[in-house]
Motif scaffolding. Structure first.
Motif: not given
Length: 213
Positions: A76-94
């Motif tokens: 599976p391939v997921l494409e998206g954009k980084i919405m937030w970053i914090s201490e090595g983690r990131a939230g991605v919106q597809f």
């Protein structure tokens, strides 16, 4: 790899959730290959996933608004954009909504197609150009690396050795891995590691050999 559903609650590790996030989020732990402009290819972990986004961990210095692609075990391939970053983690919106059940089934090898093939989901592979040694029958052979994953590698040999049932692949910067040949064609061969490379070891190694951002 298990998965359990829960309602996603905002916490300090998720400082800027986007408004349209799907309320149902599956907590999971999936290893993937992250591709981002200027960083090459790197291991990442998907910590949770919904129809509209995911939270991932990655040692690379990601930035808000980065466009990324994540390839999971099984394809599976997921494409998206980084919405937030914090201490090595990131939230991605597809970019587009996904079917979470289909993605998880493919990654676990429980999709109808995978069951029909009786196939084990393949770990993401990382294109690598470098030199290594393949030790078989007590003889060390120089090989060129073509790609590597947690579970195996593809190598190119200048001279086809008498491949033993169990060999050792020695890659500079990684611990030696006992392996067996899965296939051989021409001057290339695919080897499967008897024990997978630990996530932390391969991730740190990829950070060293990939171009800095």
């Amino acid at each position: 790899m298990g998965a359990a559903e829960h309602q996603f609650d905002h916490d300090s590790s998720d400082p800027a959730p986007w408004a349209e996030r799907a309320p149902r989020t599956v907590t999971t732990l999936m290893v993937g290959k992250l591709i981002c402009a200027g960083t090459g290819e790197q291991l990442c972990r998907v910590r949770n996933i919904s129809a509209t986004g995911m939270m991932l961990e990655c040692p690379l210095p990601l930035h808000e608004a980065d466009r990324i692609v994540v390839e999971l075990r099984g394809g599976p391939v997921l494409e998206g954009k980084i919405m937030w970053i914090s201490e090595g983690r990131a939230g991605v919106q597809f970019h587009e909504a996904i079917d979470v059940e289909d993605v998880l089934a493919a990654a676990k090898g429980s999709s109808p197609a995978a069951r029909l093939r009786r196939a084990v989901p393949r770990a993401p592979r990382f294109a690598i150009a470098g030199n290594a040694r393949l030790v078989c029958n007590g003889v060390s052979h120089a090989v060129a690396m073509e790609n590597i994953s947690q579970s195996g590698a593809r190598v190119r040999l200048s001279n086809q050795p008498d491949l033993d049932r169990v060999m050792t692949l020695v890659v500079p910067g990684l611990s030696p891995r006992s392996c067996t040949v899965r296939w051989a064609e021409g001057d290339s061969a695919g080897v499967a590691f008897i024990e997978m490379i630990p996530y932390a070891e391969l991730s740190a190694w990829l950070s060293e050999v990939q171009p800095p951002r």
